[in-house]
Design a protein around this motif. Structure first.
Motif, PDB file in Angstrom:
ATOM      1  N   ARG A 225       8.585   6.635   4.708  1.00 34.41           N
ATOM      2  CA  ARG A 225       7.537   7.219   5.550  1.00 34.41           C
ATOM      3  C   ARG A 225       7.697   8.737   5.636  1.00 34.41           C
ATOM      4  N   GLN A 228       6.552  10.241   2.367  1.00 36.68           N
ATOM      5  CA  GLN A 228       5.091  10.263   2.240  1.00 36.68           C
ATOM      6  C   GLN A 228       4.476  11.379   3.076  1.00 36.68           C
ATOM      7  N   LYS A 232       2.499  14.772   1.703  1.00 38.74           N
ATOM      8  CA  LYS A 232       1.143  15.057   2.167  1.00 38.74           C
ATOM      9  C   LYS A 232       1.055  16.490   2.678  1.00 38.74           C
ATOM     10  N   SER A 238       0.251  11.832  -2.895  1.00 40.15           N
ATOM     11  CA  SER A 238       1.225  10.806  -2.558  1.00 40.15           C
ATOM     12  C   SER A 238       2.406  10.936  -3.520  1.00 40.15           C
TER      13      SER A 238
END
Length: 302
Positions: A225, A228, A232, A238
């Motif tokens: 997480r 990611q 971003k 991604s």
């Protein structure tokens, strides 16, 4: 009366990211094309013997993994949002430029840094932080116009006068930009910056190595997480898309370095884990605006 070599601005037009790298010697950097189109770049370069000015333009999005020359102090002005970034040899980072990117940079060389007592250690915490200030846009426009004037004028300023002006102006802008820093925002982005630094270190040290998504999160030292969210913020992609574009760039480099007598498109595709030749050719053409077979037919460029 002393004489000196005239100030000369050199200009280079480039047609591939590898040519863009070669036009800026001394930097540790690795470029990869990250948006579709025929790449077109331009470099203007001014050597003031101890201080250098670079102006860079690129039409496609490009991933830059870089650090400044050893011992140097670089003031880099991103003309897309008029943000100043301060770099030194330890400012190793990775990011993706927007399309039609323009940047202009003043690089104070190691001997100049020592002679003028520029205490780089006192700038800790400012490197790679987005520094905003009202003078950024004005200075970068003036510097770009100065490069243009130097190619036209028969009566240029002395190297010493221009060098001193660049030093005074950059330190003045830095002093004012510090006031605009959001310390809380910088602290919140510290973990993300460390993740990108780890990813950037891996990408620079192992440009042809392949990883999957979970392996990349291990390299980054964070959760999937976190990885990611960081991608971003810094790249607009991604991690999976980034890894795929990276493999396409690696395949292109191999195709440019080989001949049809040495390899085939299918062999190169499989080397970079593209197991469906039709999809590989389609993705390759979408990114580079030519088929991989067309790239392979060229004579080696590197």
């Amino acid at each position: 009366m002393t004489t000196c070599n005239p100030i000369q601005v050199q200009a280079f037009n480039t047609a591939d990211v590898s040519e863009q790298i070669r036009a800026t010697p001394g930097w540790v950097q690795h470029y990869q094309q990250m948006s579709p189109g025929h790449f077109a770049g331009r470099i203007r370069y001014l050597d003031l013997q101890g201080v250098e000015v670079y102006e860079e333009q690129m039409n496609t999005r490009v991933e830059q993994n870089f650090s400044a020359p050893e011992g140097a102090l670089a003031f880099c002005f991103d003309r897309s949002d008029n943000t100043l970034y301060l770099l030194n040899e330890e400012s190793r980072n990775i990011w993706i430029t927007p399309e039609n990117y323009q940047e202009i940079a003043v690089v104070f060389g190691p001997q100049f840094v020592r002679q003028h007592g520029l205490d780089v250690a006192r700038l800790e915490g400012l490197f790679m932080a987005p520094l905003n200030g009202g003078q950024n846009a004005l200075f970068s426009r003036w510097l770009s116009a100065t490069l243009t004037r130097l190619t036209q004028t028969l009566d240029p300023p002395s190297r010493e006068a221009l060098t001193q002006q660049l030093l005074d102006d950059c330190l003045f802008i830095l002093d004012n930009a510090q006031v605009c820093l959001d310390r809380g925002a910088l602290q919140r982005r510290a973990d993300e910056r460390r993740i990108m630094q780890r990813v950037g270190q891996w990408a620079a040290d192992s440009p042809e190595e392949q990883l999957n998504l979970l392996q990349l999160s291990q390299v980054a030292g964070g959760s999937l997480r976190q990885l990611q969210q960081t991608f971003k913020t810094y790249t607009g992609l991604s991690p999976t898309h980034w890894l795929r574009l990276r493999r396409l760039n690696s395949a292109r480099r191999e195709l440019l370095n080989r001949s049809p007598e040495q390899t085939t498109v299918a062999e190169v595709a499989m080397n970079w884990s593209f197991w469906h030749l039709g999809r590989f050719s389609s993705s390759y053409r979408a990114l580079f605006k030519e088929l991989p077979s067309e790239t392979l037919k060229r004579s080696p460029t590197l």
